[in-house]
Design a protein around this motif. Sequence first.
Motif, PDB file in Angstrom:
ATOM      1  N   CYS A  30       0.851  -1.188   0.000  1.00 25.29           N
ATOM      2  CA  CYS A  30       0.000   0.000   0.000  1.00 25.29           C
ATOM      3  C   CYS A  30       0.888   1.240   0.000  1.00 25.29           C
ATOM      4  O   CYS A  30       1.805   1.362   0.822  1.00 25.29           O
ATOM      5  N   VAL A  31       0.631   2.146  -0.924  1.00 23.69           N
ATOM      6  CA  VAL A  31       1.450   3.345  -1.084  1.00 23.69           C
ATOM      7  C   VAL A  31       0.792   4.507  -0.338  1.00 23.69           C
ATOM      8  O   VAL A  31      -0.314   4.934  -0.674  1.00 23.69           O
ATOM      9  N   MET A  32       1.481   5.006   0.679  1.00 21.26           N
ATOM     10  CA  MET A  32       1.023   6.167   1.445  1.00 21.26           C
ATOM     11  C   MET A  32       2.203   7.085   1.716  1.00 21.26           C
ATOM     12  O   MET A  32       3.227   6.602   2.210  1.00 21.26           O
ATOM     13  N   PRO A  33       2.076   8.358   1.379  1.00 22.10           N
ATOM     14  CA  PRO A  33       0.887   8.985   0.788  1.00 22.10           C
ATOM     15  C   PRO A  33       0.704   8.596  -0.675  1.00 22.10           C
ATOM     16  O   PRO A  33       1.622   8.085  -1.319  1.00 22.10           O
ATOM     17  N   VAL A  34      -0.492   8.866  -1.171  1.00 23.57           N
ATOM     18  CA  VAL A  34      -0.794   8.603  -2.576  1.00 23.57           C
ATOM     19  C   VAL A  34      -0.014   9.601  -3.434  1.00 23.57           C
ATOM     20  O   VAL A  34      -0.042  10.800  -3.166  1.00 23.57           O
ATOM     21  N   PRO A  35       0.726   9.134  -4.445  1.00 23.14           N
ATOM     22  CA  PRO A  35       1.521  10.060  -5.268  1.00 23.14           C
ATOM     23  C   PRO A  35       0.633  10.999  -6.083  1.00 23.14           C
ATOM     24  O   PRO A  35      -0.502  10.647  -6.434  1.00 23.14           O
ATOM     25  N   PRO A  36       1.125  12.184  -6.402  1.00 29.26           N
ATOM     26  CA  PRO A  36       0.324  13.163  -7.146  1.00 29.26           C
ATOM     27  C   PRO A  36      -0.139  12.670  -8.514  1.00 29.26           C
ATOM     28  O   PRO A  36      -1.154  13.133  -9.028  1.00 29.26           O
ATOM     29  N   ASP A  37       0.609  11.739  -9.106  1.00 36.74           N
ATOM     30  CA  ASP A  37       0.246  11.263 -10.439  1.00 36.74           C
ATOM     31  C   ASP A  37      -0.656  10.029 -10.410  1.00 36.74           C
ATOM     32  O   ASP A  37      -0.840   9.363 -11.427  1.00 36.74           O
ATOM     33  N   ALA A  38      -1.253   9.737  -9.259  1.00 41.86           N
ATOM     34  CA  ALA A  38      -2.080   8.529  -9.145  1.00 41.86           C
ATOM     35  C   ALA A  38      -3.353   8.607  -9.975  1.00 41.86           C
ATOM     36  O   ALA A  38      -3.900   7.590 -10.384  1.00 41.86           O
ATOM     37  N   GLY A  39      -3.835   9.815 -10.223  1.00 40.44           N
ATOM     38  CA  GLY A  39      -5.083   9.963 -10.950  1.00 40.44           C
ATOM     39  C   GLY A  39      -6.285   9.735 -10.043  1.00 40.44           C
ATOM     40  O   GLY A  39      -6.145   9.335  -8.879  1.00 40.44           O
ATOM     41  N   PRO A  40      -7.492   9.957 -10.549  1.00 38.19           N
ATOM     42  CA  PRO A  40      -8.694   9.812  -9.724  1.00 38.19           C
ATOM     43  C   PRO A  40      -9.027   8.352  -9.451  1.00 38.19           C
ATOM     44  O   PRO A  40      -8.576   7.445 -10.155  1.00 38.19           O
ATOM     45  N   VAL A  41      -9.821   8.133  -8.423  1.00 34.39           N
ATOM     46  CA  VAL A  41     -10.309   6.791  -8.122  1.00 34.39           C
ATOM     47  C   VAL A  41     -11.247   6.333  -9.235  1.00 34.39           C
ATOM     48  O   VAL A  41     -12.118   7.095  -9.656  1.00 34.39           O
ATOM     49  N   PRO A  42     -11.085   5.117  -9.750  1.00 38.43           N
ATOM     50  CA  PRO A  42     -12.000   4.633 -10.792  1.00 38.43           C
ATOM     51  C   PRO A  42     -13.437   4.609 -10.293  1.00 38.43           C
ATOM     52  O   PRO A  42     -13.694   4.456  -9.099  1.00 38.43           O
ATOM     53  N   VAL A  43     -14.364   4.771 -11.199  1.00 33.29           N
ATOM     54  CA  VAL A  43     -15.778   4.734 -10.837  1.00 33.29           C
ATOM     55  C   VAL A  43     -16.143   3.335 -10.362  1.00 33.29           C
ATOM     56  O   VAL A  43     -15.789   2.337 -10.989  1.00 33.29           O
ATOM     57  N   TYR A  44     -16.838   3.266  -9.248  1.00 29.41           N
ATOM     58  CA  TYR A  44     -17.229   1.986  -8.657  1.00 29.41           C
ATOM     59  C   TYR A  44     -18.692   2.106  -8.249  1.00 29.41           C
ATOM     60  O   TYR A  44     -19.070   3.005  -7.509  1.00 29.41           O
ATOM     61  N   GLU A  45     -19.534   1.228  -8.737  1.00 31.01           N
ATOM     62  CA  GLU A  45     -20.967   1.291  -8.471  1.00 31.01           C
ATOM     63  C   GLU A  45     -21.418   0.156  -7.558  1.00 31.01           C
ATOM     64  O   GLU A  45     -20.936  -0.967  -7.658  1.00 31.01           O
ATOM     65  N   LYS A  46     -22.338   0.488  -6.654  1.00 33.21           N
ATOM     66  CA  LYS A  46     -23.081  -0.493  -5.875  1.00 33.21           C
ATOM     67  C   LYS A  46     -24.553  -0.138  -6.003  1.00 33.21           C
ATOM     68  O   LYS A  46     -24.915   1.049  -6.091  1.00 33.21           O
ATOM     69  N   PHE A  47     -25.389  -1.139  -6.011  1.00 34.13           N
ATOM     70  CA  PHE A  47     -26.832  -0.930  -6.158  1.00 34.13           C
ATOM     71  C   PHE A  47     -27.162  -0.194  -7.461  1.00 34.13           C
ATOM     72  O   PHE A  47     -28.168   0.500  -7.567  1.00 34.13           O
ATOM     73  N   GLY A  48     -26.274  -0.301  -8.441  1.00 35.09           N
ATOM     74  CA  GLY A  48     -26.499   0.376  -9.704  1.00 35.09           C
ATOM     75  C   GLY A  48     -26.249   1.864  -9.672  1.00 35.09           C
ATOM     76  O   GLY A  48     -26.669   2.594 -10.580  1.00 35.09           O
ATOM     77  N   ARG A  49     -25.544   2.353  -8.669  1.00 35.29           N
ATOM     78  CA  ARG A  49     -25.261   3.791  -8.592  1.00 35.29           C
ATOM     79  C   ARG A  49     -23.884   4.039  -7.983  1.00 35.29           C
ATOM     80  O   ARG A  49     -23.314   3.179  -7.326  1.00 35.29           O
ATOM     81  N   ARG A  78     -29.411  -0.813   2.230  1.00 34.73           N
ATOM     82  CA  ARG A  78     -28.775  -0.277   3.415  1.00 34.73           C
ATOM     83  C   ARG A  78     -27.534   0.517   3.019  1.00 34.73           C
ATOM     84  O   ARG A  78     -27.055   0.420   1.882  1.00 34.73           O
ATOM     85  N   LYS A  79     -27.016   1.296   3.959  1.00 34.93           N
ATOM     86  CA  LYS A  79     -25.800   2.043   3.665  1.00 34.93           C
ATOM     87  C   LYS A  79     -24.635   1.078   3.509  1.00 34.93           C
ATOM     88  O   LYS A  79     -24.583   0.029   4.164  1.00 34.93           O
ATOM     89  N   GLU A  80     -23.707   1.439   2.631  1.00 28.18           N
ATOM     90  CA  GLU A  80     -22.539   0.604   2.354  1.00 28.18           C
ATOM     91  C   GLU A  80     -21.301   1.479   2.264  1.00 28.18           C
ATOM     92  O   GLU A  80     -21.377   2.675   1.949  1.00 28.18           O
ATOM     93  N   PHE A  81     -20.143   0.865   2.527  1.00 30.60           N
ATOM     94  CA  PHE A  81     -18.871   1.580   2.460  1.00 30.60           C
ATOM     95  C   PHE A  81     -17.865   0.757   1.669  1.00 30.60           C
ATOM     96  O   PHE A  81     -17.958  -0.466   1.615  1.00 30.60           O
ATOM     97  N   SER A  82     -16.897   1.446   1.077  1.00 29.90           N
ATOM     98  CA  SER A  82     -15.772   0.759   0.455  1.00 29.90           C
ATOM     99  C   SER A  82     -14.547   1.660   0.515  1.00 29.90           C
ATOM    100  O   SER A  82     -14.612   2.822   0.103  1.00 29.90           O
TER     101      SER A  82
END
Length: 246
Positions: A30-49, A78-82
């Motif tokens: 696991c890389v911490m801190p996240v480097p500036p060139d990491a880019g955005p988090v990919p889109v991830y859907e749950k419950f179709g949203r 219900r509420k979910e986290f990731s």
Amino acid sequence: MKHLGIESAAPLTPVELAKLALFHNDDHECVMPVPPDAGPVPVYEKFGRRADHQFEYRGADGALLGYVLRWDARDGCRKEFSPATYWRNANNKRSWRFKAWPDPRPLFGLDRLAAYPDAIVLLTEGEKAAEAVERGPLADAFTSCRQHVIGVSWPGGVEAIKYADFTPLAGREVIIVPDNDAAGEKAADQLVEMMIQSGVRRLRRWKAPVQCQTKWDVADAIPAELSPETLVKSILERPRSRHRGS
């Protein structure tokens, strides 16, 4: 709170999600801190949203450590986290993955802890409640207090308390502010022990007034029978029990 802003990105394919969900093994770090060139988090859907909230975890120096995505409870779900963390393999290939930090996991609010070394710390059950201390229904009442008050939480909820690194709270004044339900009380029981072990300077535990509904937390609407000032006073001045750390 930070909302997702990658509206033009397409959701990941099942194959791509499977790659991101690979179990941790010895050749992944696991890389911490996240480097500036990491880019955005990919889109991830749950419950179709997509997630309703994207909470930034930052270190004491403000550097990005990763995110926790939250899907609010609605439409029968219900509420979910990731978590969303950044990893590197033995070949130095790096990518975002939807999995937790390695233990011990960082707290949510390390940057606030560093910015306000003398603040009272409200240890809440969840990132949304932690942010609400400064931006929620009680924010103005907290702001009017003589001493600064900040919200801090940990990733993963009640079942993940044992994996969190609470040592940054050593020497601090901490008030445990659990959700108003049986699970919240169970979490508070565990947190009391963790805080004592971490060496907090002063530890108190709050119980929501009877006017608060089951599952109420500091991010929720204020009960009609109470004022913001009354609730804040009950949190800061009349916690149910008191403990002292080393």
